[in-house]
Structure formats: structure tokens, C-alpha cells
Design a protein around this motif. Structure first.
Motif, PDB file in Angstrom:
ATOM      1  N   UNK A  67      99.131  -3.077  16.815  1.00  0.00           N
ATOM      2  CA  UNK A  67      99.540  -2.123  15.788  1.00  0.00           C
ATOM      3  C   UNK A  67     100.908  -2.468  15.224  1.00  0.00           C
ATOM      4  N   UNK A  68     101.825  -2.908  16.090  1.00  0.00           N
ATOM      5  CA  UNK A  68     103.199  -3.089  15.632  1.00  0.00           C
ATOM      6  C   UNK A  68     103.867  -4.315  16.237  1.00  0.00           C
ATOM      7  N   UNK A  69     103.083  -5.351  16.516  1.00  0.00           N
ATOM      8  CA  UNK A  69     103.664  -6.581  17.032  1.00  0.00           C
ATOM      9  C   UNK A  69     104.266  -7.431  15.925  1.00  0.00           C
ATOM     10  N   UNK A  70     104.978  -8.474  16.330  1.00  0.00           N
ATOM     11  CA  UNK A  70     105.592  -9.377  15.362  1.00  0.00           C
ATOM     12  C   UNK A  70     104.523 -10.062  14.526  1.00  0.00           C
ATOM     13  N   UNK A  71     104.882 -10.382  13.292  1.00  0.00           N
ATOM     14  CA  UNK A  71     103.933 -11.013  12.365  1.00  0.00           C
ATOM     15  C   UNK A  71     103.858 -12.516  12.620  1.00  0.00           C
ATOM     16  N   UNK A  72     103.558 -12.880  13.861  1.00  0.00           N
ATOM     17  CA  UNK A  72     103.484 -14.281  14.277  1.00  0.00           C
ATOM     18  C   UNK A  72     102.248 -14.470  15.148  1.00  0.00           C
ATOM     19  N   UNK A  73     101.631 -15.633  15.106  1.00  0.00           N
ATOM     20  CA  UNK A  73     100.479 -15.881  15.984  1.00  0.00           C
ATOM     21  C   UNK A  73     100.900 -15.876  17.447  1.00  0.00           C
ATOM     22  N   UNK A  74      99.988 -15.479  18.312  1.00  0.00           N
ATOM     23  CA  UNK A  74     100.264 -15.395  19.742  1.00  0.00           C
ATOM     24  C   UNK A  74      99.216 -16.176  20.512  1.00  0.00           C
ATOM     25  N   UNK A  75      99.563 -16.483  21.769  1.00  0.00           N
ATOM     26  CA  UNK A  75      98.581 -17.035  22.702  1.00  0.00           C
ATOM     27  C   UNK A  75      98.691 -16.270  24.006  1.00  0.00           C
ATOM     28  N   UNK A  76      97.558 -16.045  24.658  1.00  0.00           N
ATOM     29  CA  UNK A  76      97.558 -15.367  25.946  1.00  0.00           C
ATOM     30  C   UNK A  76      97.951 -16.357  27.033  1.00  0.00           C
ATOM     31  N   UNK A  77      98.743 -15.916  28.045  1.00  0.00           N
ATOM     32  CA  UNK A  77      99.158 -16.827  29.119  1.00  0.00           C
ATOM     33  C   UNK A  77      97.990 -17.508  29.815  1.00  0.00           C
TER      34      UNK A  77
END
Length: 604
Positions: free
Chosen positions: A94-104
């Protein structure tokens, strides 16, 4: 005695009255139950506000779009304390940074960004086209999906008094470290009105517990302070706000919880659940970042760890110790661009970072490749370029050196064979874990000694947390990339660092950084965000030691990083816009950074 007639009349009356009182007692909801009603009411209101926004997404003018967006964001701020606490994954969507992420656990699985920060870019930064309106509509759809999921789970959510106080406290930490820095409002710059919503929500939830008037008034005054008409994001005096409003509010919150006999949650985390405040010397718990089998930091273990830290035998015949590169008199750095490699007269690939407060980060090394200091000790000692040792051979070498068997026996008294490879790692890690230093002049200021900083240093802090945008990556109060308020995750950034200071023929540093671990494209040239604490004592700077002075570092950021220098850095996470900091403003930021020194002197 009363006549029988009066008794006959009185008994039904008393029975009726008792039934009313009983019904009132049964029907009256507890504060936690009322808090759940509060949560569900605002969740429905967020759903309604988002749906209304979506209805006008194609027809409304830009002003109306931004007004609708602001209404949705404000409504979310009334829910943030609970969603972040109970549904952190949903909160990130909902409100995370506007950047792609990867799960650990799945580093190859790239999760595209979504949520309010993505939507904000479309509403405030993107050109007003049909395609952009499509993206706005789609992003609202994504948000509505998350809200519907939360609504479906709401009946099964049960608040407790302890968790509610804990959730509100963590959300106030989030407000201080991320909200007021502009982290989650990078384009709209609505940090101050959103902070007011957070503070008002905190007051309304805590009012359900009939907290003392002192706390209610402090929250009201805090909300008024961030809402004052003579302030904006650039001019807001955050230093004054923290000392005069925020810290007293946290202290009053703790007192109210103790007075109401509401226990503190029994959670193991970086910020102690029962901490007196956000800026205390013992607010952070280094043990949170340690493995389950970490050695207890007894005097005997720390004495052994310090001796091993300085012991060249760990590197075999190379003659190098941990202290060869992490020199205590240099704030546990070496003052070199990169230290020399043990291989082929070359330099090491990366600059030597400080070990001060290294215990307060969830990942180690510039590429975050290990979690625990124990594993870092093993990796460095056995690295052929760094120390060239063999930990499997070290116990035998140490037994031959007379001082060590007694030190190991004292440190690990219950073990039959205390001189072991495992205990070498544990003792050195325990020593490094003891190097927590949160006692700078800045800390004294935040604890109430307002004479500890001068006017220039206060201005520097306000610039750091505001106009200069430093606080959006170097999170307060650790001023590192450990993400608040749980500090259980390290952020890495792509800055576009140059290979040299040659401005006539500039070129991007070739080190791929975190990309080397998993080959994830958006992590190319990504490096963990280092702490700014003690930075004035630890030149040179950046992962490759390219800059010798803080002035050079500020100039690099002021120009917009590598992209601002003209490099092609497709995934640069640092905004490439110029900061337009004046020379005086840059010097003020440097003055503030110097106020973060914990070591009194440095040897050159």
C-alpha cells in the motif's frame, strides 16, 4: 420494616435496575474493542475515498486529482499504525517505496512496486496524458484490492491493549524517521499535513484508554506544531519539534502505559519495547542482531574478543589482524582509499568501513552478503586477499601462545574444549558488538541539552532531514540504511559513484555491488547505505573510497549523483534532480555530520 406492599413494589424495581446495570456492563466495549471499531470504520472510509478517486480518475483536472490523492493518503494515515503492525506485507504493497523489491528467500523473483508512492508519481510527476490516467486508474485498482483483502481479514483481527500501545509507539517512530524526512511523500511534499493526521490518529486511539490529559495535550500540541501555517517542508524546524514536542510525547506515552498497568509486549527487536525514548543511549538492543548461539558479552568474553581482534595469528603467516584495517584510533577504519591486498601487490576492491555501530545493522559487508558478525569474522579471516587465514588451524596456533588458553577458559568456562574455531568467531563478534556508540553531541541535544549543538549544526540537521533528502536513506537516529521502525532490514542504494575524481573524463565505477550475489538486474551497482555517524572521522568515502572529503561527497549528491554527472545509470535510486544546496547549506550539513562523532580524536 417496610410494609409488604412496598416490598412487592421495590423488588421489581431493584431487579430491573440490576438488569440495566448488568446489560450496560455486558454491552460496554473494552478500549481494545473500540479500537477495532475505529480501525474498521476508517478502513471502510479508505475504501470509499479510493473508489471516489477512481470514479473521477479520467475526468478530473490536475488540482482535483491531487486533492483526491491527498484525501486517500490522509485516510491511510489514520490506519497506518494498525496495518503496519498487523499486516506489514499489505503495508508494503500500500505504501512501500516506488522501487522493485526481491524477497530474501527468492532473490531472483522481482516484485514490481505498487501503492501510494507509485500513484503519487503519476499524479504529481508524470505528464497528464490518457496513458497516465490509465496508470492512475490501474494503481487505484491495486490499492482497492489490498483494502478489500484487509476488510475480509478484519473480523479475525483481535487487538490487545499492549499491542495497541506498541503499535502507536512504533508508528510515532515511523513518523519521526520516515514521515518527517519526506520518505513516503517524495513528490507531493505533504509530510507535514500527513504527520498531523498520524498524531491525531494516535490521540484518538489512545483516548479510548482514558489516558492522562498530559498525553492528550502533548499530541494535540504536536499536531498543531506540524500544522502551523508559517511552516512548510523546507522551513520546518525538526530539531525543535523533536526536543519540544516529540520526545515529551513519547515519555508521556510510556508513563501512561505504566500508570494503566498495561504490559510492554515481549518482542525481541532492535528498539527495546520498553525504551524510554527514541534517542536514548540504550534504546537499541545489539542482541537483536545476533544469532541465537552468540556469546554473552561478559567481561571475560569481551577481553578475549579484543585480544583476538588484535591477534595476527588469525591470519597465519600473513601477519595481519582485524585491527590492521579497523584501527581503533581511526574510528575502526584505516584512512585509506582501499587497503592493500595480500595477493599480487594489488588493492582490495572496497573501502574499509567503520565498525562503530556495526552491531546495529541486519546485514554486513557493502553487498549485504551475510547477516551476522560471526559469519563476517569467518569470511574476512579466510579471505585470501584480506587476512589469508584458516580458522580451522587457528585454535592450535592459539593454544601454543600461553596467554590464550586461560582467556578462553574464563570466557567459555562451561566448555570442555573452549579454544575452538566457533569460539574465536563468537568472541570477536561479541567484541565488535560492544562497539555501539550512541553518545554524540547530537544525542545529547536530542536528550534535552539544547546547548550541545550550535545554530549552524541545528540548521544542518534540518537540511539533512528536509531539503537535502539525506534522511530518506540514512534513517534517523542510526543514520544508516537500517529501515525504521523495526530496523530489521538493510536498504541498498544505487548512487552512480564515479571511479575517480577526474571530472574531465568521468566514468562510472565498475564494481557491480550487490548484483554479484544473485544477478538481479535492478541491483547492479547497489551498495548498502552506510551510517553517517562518525563519518567525519572515517574518510575517504563511498564503497571505493573515491572521495577524500565530506565537501566532495556533498557536491556529488548536490549534483544528482552519477546521473547528474552525466553517467547512464538506468536503475539509480538516488534522485537525479539537483538539490540546489548553497555553499553555506552544504557546510551546515557537514557541521551537523561532525556533531555525530562519538570518538573524541582520530589519529592520522
Amino acid at each position: 420494616m417496610l410494609p409488604n406492599r412496598l416490598l412487592m413494589i421495590g423488588r421489581p424495581l431493584l431487579l430491573g435496575l440490576s438488569m440495566v446495570l448488568f446489560s450496560f456492563a455486558v454491552l460496554r466495549k473494552t478500549p481494545a474493542e473500540q479500537a477495532k471499531d475505529y480501525y474498521e470504520t476508517h478502513l471502510r472510509e479508505l475504501h470509499t475515498t479510493l473508489a471516489r478517486f477512481q470514479q473521477v480518475a479520467y475526468q478530473a483536472d490536475t488540482t482535483t486529482l491531487r486533492s483526491q490523492f491527498a484525501a486517500c493518503r490522509t485516510e491511510y494515515k489514520y490506519l497506518e499504525f494498525a496495518i503496519e503492525y498487523y499486516y506489514p506485507h499489505a503495508a508494503s504493497r500500500i505504501n512501500g517505496a516506488a522501487l522493485p523489491e526481491t524477497e530474501p528467500g527468492e532473490p531472483g523473483e522481482v516484485i514490481p512496486p505498487t501503492g501510494f508512492q507509485v500513484l503519487e508519481e503519476y499524479v504529481y510527476a508524470a505528464p497528464d496524458t490518457r496513458a497516465n490516467r490509465d496508470l492512475i486508474h490501474q494503481e487505484i485498482d491495486n490499492l482497492l484490492y489490498q483494502v478489500r483483502q484487509l476488510e475480509q481479514q478484519a473480523p479475525f483481527l483481535a487487538f490487545t491493549d499492549a499491542e495497541l500501545f506498541d503499535a502507536v509507539r512504533l508508528n510515532l517512530y515511523r513518523l519521526a524517521a520516515k514521515g518527517l524526512s519526506g520518505f513516503d511523500s517524495p513528490a507531493a511534499h505533504a509530510s507535514l499535513p500527513e504527520a498531523a493526521a498520524t498524531l491525531n490518529a494516535s490521540r484518538e486511539v489512545l483516548a479510548l484508554f482514558a489516558v492522562p490529559d498530559e498525553l492528550t495535550k502533548l499530541l494535540q500540541r504536536s499536531a498543531a506544531a506540524v500544522s502551523a501555517p508559517n511552516h512548510n517542508f523546507i522551513t520546518f524546524d525538526r530539531a525543535r519539534f523533536f526536543v519540544r514536542h516529540f520526545n515529551p510525547t513519547l515519555a508521556a506515552l510510556r508513563r501512561a502505559q505504566v500508570q494503566r498497568a498495561i504490559p510492554f509486549v515481549r518482542a525481541r527487536r532492535a528498539v527495546r519495547p520498553d525504551a524510554d525514548g527514541f534517542f536514548g543511549a540504550d534504546t537499541f538492543d545489539p542482541a537483536f542482531f545476533a544469532p541465537a548461539d552468540a556469546a554473552a558479552p561478559t567481561p571475560a568474553v569481551l577481553a578475549l574478543g579484543e585480544a583476538l581482534f588484535r591477534e595476527p595469528l588469525l591470519s597465519g603467516k600473513a601477519g595481519r589482524s582485524c585491527a590492521s584495517c579497523h584501527v581503533p584510533g581511526r574510528a575502526y577504519t584505516d584512512g585509506l582509499r582501499v587497503n592493500s591486498s595480500l595477493l599480487a601487490n594489488a588493492g582490495l576492491e572496497r573501502n574499509t568501513p567503520t565498525l562503530l555501530n556495526a552491531a546495529l545493522q541486519p546485514d554486513q559487508f557493502y553487498d549485504s552478503r551475510v547477516h551476522y558478525l560471526e559469519d563476517q569474522v569467518h569470511a574476512v579471516v579466510t579471505n585470501k586477499a584480506e587476512m589469508g587465514g584458516q580458522l580451522s588451524e587457528a585454535p592450535a596456533l592459539l593454544r601454543k601462545k600461553g596467554r590464550y588458553p586461560p582467556l578462553f577458559a574464563q570466557a567459555f568456562a562451561t566448555e570442555k574444549q573452549p579454544v575452538s574455531e566457533r569460539n574465536i568467531r563468537r568472541a570477536v563478534a561479541a567484541y565488535v558488538r560492544s562497539l555501539v556508540r550512541l553518545n554524540s553531541r547530537f544525542d545529547h541535544y536530542m536528550r534535552g541539552d539544547t546547548a550541545a549543538l550550535n545554530t549552524q549544526e541545528v540548521l544542518g540537521f534540518n537540511l539533512f532531514m528536509g531539503k537535502a533528502q539525506c534522511g530518506t536513506c540514512h534513517y534517523m537516529p542510526l543514520f544508516s540504511g537500517s529501515v525504521p521502525p523495526l530496523y530489521d532490514k538493510s536498504e541498498s542504494e544505487i548512487l552512480g559513484v564515479p571511479a575517480t575524481t577526474d571530472t574531465l573524463h568521468p566514468r562510472l565505477d565498475a564494481d557491480p555491488g550487490k548484483f554479484l550475489l544473485y544477478g538481479v538486474a535492478h541491483q547492479k551497482h547497489a551498495f548498502k547505505t552506510s551510517t553517517v555517524r562518525n563519518a567525519a572521522l572515517t574518510p575517504p568515502y563511498m564503497h571505493n573510497g573515491v572521495y577524500q572529503t565530506l565537501e566532495q561527497v556533498l557536491d556529488f549528491y548536490n549534483k544528482g549523483g552519477g546521473a547528474g554527472l552525466g553517467f547512464i545509470v538506468p536503475n539509480q535510486t538516488l534522485a537525479d534532480d539537483k538539490l540546489n544546496l548553497s555553499a553555506a547549506e552544504q557546510q551546515a550539513i557537514i557541521a551537523f555530520i561532525k556533531s555525530l562523532n562519538d570518538t573524541q580524536e582520530v589519529v592520522y
